[in-house]
Motif scaffolding. Structure first.
Motif, PDB file in Angstrom:
ATOM      1  N   UNK A 100     -24.472  50.192 -20.283  1.00  0.00           N
ATOM      2  CA  UNK A 100     -24.265  49.368 -19.089  1.00  0.00           C
ATOM      3  C   UNK A 100     -22.836  49.576 -18.587  1.00  0.00           C
ATOM      4  N   UNK A 144     -28.541  38.085  -5.294  1.00  0.00           N
ATOM      5  CA  UNK A 144     -27.344  37.767  -4.501  1.00  0.00           C
ATOM      6  C   UNK A 144     -26.396  38.947  -4.619  1.00  0.00           C
ATOM      7  N   UNK A 153     -24.061  42.331  -8.492  1.00  0.00           N
ATOM      8  CA  UNK A 153     -25.186  41.583  -7.938  1.00  0.00           C
ATOM      9  C   UNK A 153     -25.710  40.648  -9.014  1.00  0.00           C
ATOM     10  N   UNK A 154     -26.101  39.467  -8.590  1.00  0.00           N
ATOM     11  CA  UNK A 154     -26.666  38.496  -9.528  1.00  0.00           C
ATOM     12  C   UNK A 154     -28.162  38.422  -9.278  1.00  0.00           C
ATOM     13  N   UNK A 155     -28.922  38.649 -10.337  1.00  0.00           N
ATOM     14  CA  UNK A 155     -30.374  38.674 -10.222  1.00  0.00           C
ATOM     15  C   UNK A 155     -30.932  37.545 -11.084  1.00  0.00           C
ATOM     16  N   UNK A 172     -34.193  35.919 -12.683  1.00  0.00           N
ATOM     17  CA  UNK A 172     -35.592  36.229 -12.977  1.00  0.00           C
ATOM     18  C   UNK A 172     -36.201  35.059 -13.740  1.00  0.00           C
ATOM     19  N   UNK A 187     -33.648  33.302 -16.215  1.00  0.00           N
ATOM     20  CA  UNK A 187     -32.605  34.104 -16.854  1.00  0.00           C
ATOM     21  C   UNK A 187     -31.812  34.775 -15.743  1.00  0.00           C
ATOM     22  N   UNK A 188     -30.485  34.780 -15.907  1.00  0.00           N
ATOM     23  CA  UNK A 188     -29.606  35.384 -14.908  1.00  0.00           C
ATOM     24  C   UNK A 188     -29.065  36.697 -15.457  1.00  0.00           C
ATOM     25  N   UNK A 189     -29.182  37.738 -14.662  1.00  0.00           N
ATOM     26  CA  UNK A 189     -28.613  39.041 -15.009  1.00  0.00           C
ATOM     27  C   UNK A 189     -27.565  39.405 -13.975  1.00  0.00           C
ATOM     28  N   UNK A 190     -26.458  39.950 -14.420  1.00  0.00           N
ATOM     29  CA  UNK A 190     -25.473  40.504 -13.494  1.00  0.00           C
ATOM     30  C   UNK A 190     -25.445  42.008 -13.701  1.00  0.00           C
ATOM     31  N   UNK A 191     -25.823  42.735 -12.659  1.00  0.00           N
ATOM     32  CA  UNK A 191     -25.827  44.196 -12.701  1.00  0.00           C
ATOM     33  C   UNK A 191     -24.976  44.687 -11.530  1.00  0.00           C
ATOM     34  N   UNK A 211     -34.637  46.025  -5.792  1.00  0.00           N
ATOM     35  CA  UNK A 211     -35.099  44.740  -6.330  1.00  0.00           C
ATOM     36  C   UNK A 211     -35.392  43.759  -5.207  1.00  0.00           C
ATOM     37  N   UNK A 269     -27.315  31.833 -19.659  1.00  0.00           N
ATOM     38  CA  UNK A 269     -28.607  31.845 -20.326  1.00  0.00           C
ATOM     39  C   UNK A 269     -28.490  31.157 -21.683  1.00  0.00           C
ATOM     40  N   UNK A 301     -24.631  36.558 -18.815  1.00  0.00           N
ATOM     41  CA  UNK A 301     -25.435  37.249 -17.795  1.00  0.00           C
ATOM     42  C   UNK A 301     -25.052  38.716 -17.634  1.00  0.00           C
ATOM     43  N   UNK A 302     -23.794  39.057 -17.904  1.00  0.00           N
ATOM     44  CA  UNK A 302     -23.393  40.463 -17.776  1.00  0.00           C
ATOM     45  C   UNK A 302     -24.041  41.354 -18.841  1.00  0.00           C
ATOM     46  N   UNK A 334     -27.324  41.324 -19.565  1.00  0.00           N
ATOM     47  CA  UNK A 334     -28.759  41.479 -19.302  1.00  0.00           C
ATOM     48  C   UNK A 334     -28.985  42.671 -18.366  1.00  0.00           C
ATOM     49  N   UNK A 368     -37.283  48.076 -14.169  1.00  0.00           N
ATOM     50  CA  UNK A 368     -38.385  47.958 -13.203  1.00  0.00           C
ATOM     51  C   UNK A 368     -39.238  49.218 -13.276  1.00  0.00           C
ATOM     52  N   UNK A 420     -19.754  37.098  -6.375  1.00  0.00           N
ATOM     53  CA  UNK A 420     -20.676  36.977  -7.509  1.00  0.00           C
ATOM     54  C   UNK A 420     -19.927  36.589  -8.777  1.00  0.00           C
TER      55      UNK A 420
END
Lengths: 67, 67, 67, 67, 67, 67
Positions: free
Chosen positions: B58, C16, C22-24, C26, C33-37, C47, D6, D59-60, D62, D66, F20
């Motif tokens: 990541x 967002x 970006x904050x996703x 799900x 659950x929050x993911x930051x990618x 997405x 989370x 969150x970072x 996760x 897809x 974010x």
């Protein structure tokens, strides 16, 4: 000497600054690697395209994907 | 398709099993990368030297070191 | 097959976008659950709310909190 | 209140102790989640099967996958 | 110069070796900090009690807990 | 009780909000530590300069640098 097992010689290709974070694309042996660091770090290091750097990755952060 | 920005083609060179963790050394474009995953994952993937895999990292886990 | 031990079936609820990240959000089994990618990844994956995805988490990144 | 986005209610199913690390399997809403923490933490928390805990994930950490 | 924002002067207090991982306890300004690195790194750095080192932590890995 | 081995008493010095993410600078025993959390977490915790908090760091996220 840093404990991180992965310290890859790299050349900076581009830097994209956000308000808090920065995305740094580097080239390692012909492959692009993307690093996200703070904008503050990118500025403190005065990162610029062409800079010779190392991409450092702790071994616990590497996943293996086997098809 | 995985959101991780870094997915590097690799070949497994060695696997060292501990009780809980496993250290997997792979070769990416002539460079060694070390991954630490659980022993359970190493066994579930039946990882063996010579396996063609991807090393997945990541972007938030990559540091930059500039001399 | 990915070495990450935690791969949870999820549905995208919201995205967002920042400049770099970006904050996703799900939904996994009724829980958010929050993911930051990176924004780049969110765009590459195209997405959108309603997408069926997996939330992937390496076991070394999970903490346990016991009251 | 912890900043981690989370924090999932969980029940401990099993604990496997290594010399340094410990693997803790918990159940969250019918799904297993694996956490790797230090053996020292597992002992300090006196983790046992049946314990009600929270699985905490920043969150970072996760990723999104897809298909 | 490393991009990690947190680089804390520390003294090694103890090292515990497992098969794959090692737990290193250091003292930073009167407080103990625990690092888990690979056994291979601990050996490559020839870590010993009394060594003056830095504990390095990427800012994205720090959580905030507010009571 | 949280499994994270490193829970350092800290005082918030500054907060910088992005879209974010948010950068939180805290002081621990006379040293600054930088945390990057989501903007959503910074707002949920109502973080303000002067707040007494803990900086929480999982031991697997700490690197050791030995000169």
């Amino acid at each position: 000497m840093l404990s991180a097992r992965n310290q890859l010689a790299a050349v900076v290709k581009s830097i994209k600054l956000g308000n808090v974070m920065a995305e740094v694309v580097v080239e390692v042996a012909g492959t692009e690697i993307v690093a996200v660091i703070t904008r503050g770090s990118a500025e403190a290091l005065k990162l610029q395209p062409g800079d010779h750097v190392k991409a450092v990755i702790k071994s616990t952060e590497v996943l293996i994907d086997k098809s």
